[in-house]
Scaffold this motif. Structure first.
Motif: not given
Lengths: 176, 274
Positions: B146-150
């Motif tokens: 999974p890829v997330i932002s801050k």
């Protein structure tokens, strides 16, 4: 030798165009759509290909397709084949019309460009179903086409004014 | 006549040469496709960053030109703050609904123990809703991470990995499906589960909500972790309008996604979730 330099320059031009398309132009998107600079450049170049150089259009399609394929999450070749199909379709239509392309006005060019773009998207959509990769069509593709047309028109005039007039001068010198 | 035959032969020869050259080229390109794509991104990434920054600066300049720069910055700051608060609310809700020991486990999995790899965005493919990040298998990245932002906003999952780069399928891509639940503040209420599906052009919609469930405008959608790719309670989007049709077994809704690739320079890949 000149041909090799020409093709290296062609490669460099498409490289820069692809970088601009993937990293510069997205910041100027309109409703998420960005102009397809690589396709536009390919189409203008293929449209005005030199009659003396039989491989120019083919090499242009392969080079542009190569850079587009780098950003497609599928096999190499889907964009190359799509652009080659557009190139030969465009060649076939212009052969049927029999009008020298130098004489075409921008009003002739825009429908050609739109037809080429639709054909390219349709073939790519076919590949996206076959090889199961995501692909935006419909409103998004229409927006991309509308956004690309001003760039294509600019390219049309630049090519018509500078490049082909230079070629014409060269031919006149040869006649002298 | 002879001239015509000669011309035809030349045309045939050229076609044959082009076809053979194309077949060989395509075979070679596909054999070395991983290396070619990786090398391209490796060579172009410094230039891409320059292009990207100049694009960002130019767009800000353009925005300031029409006197909206301050508004845009203020809006971004508020959105960022709002997303942080929403994430904290999602966590707080979990604390209330589960016992203390479970909360401790939850904190362990969603808090410090989550390993993140920070990656810069080096390319955006708007036609396919894909983002290229400058981290790959050499950095421990694998497919489906999974890829997330801050701000804990879902930015998609890794779909293809090269040695130094990876391709991220955004939640708005047509093949993307993210299992979500509607964030609710009522402890007794049954959780409403659904799926956020991509429809291209950075747009998403909510689907598979049972017709007897109640969803409202401005309801916040967070990940439910049912599909096993995303951890729980990551922010996905906000319901913009509900489309309820009695003839359909499920109701759907238009969703305003929280992700905005033009706002982020870097993203985080969760490398140890499963």
């Amino acid at each position: 030798m000149i041909i090799i330099i020409k093709y290296i320059a062609l490669f460099a031009v498409f490289f820069v165009a692809m970088l601009a398309q993937a990293s510069f132009l997205p910041y100027f998107n309109i409703l998420g759509t960005v102009p397809n600079i690589v396709f536009t450049l390919f189409f203008v170049m293929a449209f005005f290909e030199s009659k003396k150089e039989p491989y120019e259009g083919f090499v242009t399609a392969v080079t542009a397709g190569f850079f587009l394929d780098i950003f497609v999450p599928s096999f190499f070749g889907v964009s190359i084949i799509s652009l080659l199909a557009v190139y030969y379709l465009q060649k076939l239509i212009t052969r049927v019309i029999k009008e020298p392309r130098e004489k075409y006005s921008v009003y002739h060019f825009i429908p050609f460009f739109a037809l080429g773009f639709v054909a390219y998207k349709a073939i790519m959509y076919g590949f996206s179903i076959l090889f199961e990769f995501p692909m935006n069509v419909g409103v998004h593709a229409a927006g991309e086409l509308l956004f690309s047309i001003p760039f294509a028109v600019a390219g049309f005039y630049v090519y018509k004014i500078f490049f082909r007039s230079a070629e014409r001068q060269e031919n006149q010198l040869k006649l002298l | 006549m002879n001239l015509y035959i000669k011309k035809q032969t030349f045309w045939g020869q050229r076609l044959l040469i082009k076809t053979v050259a194309l077949v060989f080229l395509l075979i070679a390109l596909n054999i070395f496709s991983q290396q070619l794509k990786n090398s391209f991104h490796a060579v172009s990434s410094p230039l891409t960053k320059v292009f990207s920054h100049s694009g960002q600066n130019s767009s800000y300049f353009l925005a300031s030109f029409i006197n909206v720069k301050n508004l845009q910055q203020e809006n971004n700051a508020i959105k960022e703050e709002n997303q942080n608060l929403l994430y904290q609310l999602a966590l707080l809700q979990e604390y209330f609904s589960q016992n203390t020991s479970l909360n401790a486990v939850l904190m362990a999995t969603q808090g410090d123990n989550v390993q993140l790899v920070m990656a810069d965005i080096v390319g955006i493919n708007t036609a396919e809703d894909i983002v290229i990040l400058d981290k790959g298998s050499a950095d421990g990245i694998a497919e489906n991470m999974p890829v997330i932002s801050k701000d804990k906003v879902v930015y998609g999952k890794v779909i293809k990995v090269y040695e130094n780069f990876s391709e991220i399928l955004l939640p708005s891509a047509k093949q993307s499906v993210v299992d979500v639940k509607v964030q609710s503040f009522d402890q007794q209420a049954t959780p409403v589960h659904g799926a956020v599906k991509g429809e291209g052009g950075f747009s998403v919609y909510l689907d598979l909500i049972t017709s007897d469930s109640t969803i409202n405008e401005n309801d916040v959608l967070v990940t439910s972790a049912l599909e096993g790719i995303f951890p729980q309670n990551l922010l996905v989007g906000k319901i913009a309008s509900v489309d309820k049709n009695d003839l359909k077994p499920f109701q759907s809704a238009r969703v305003e996604p929280f992700f905005n690739i033009y706002k982020e320079d870097s993203l985080f890949i969760i490398t140890n979730y499963k």
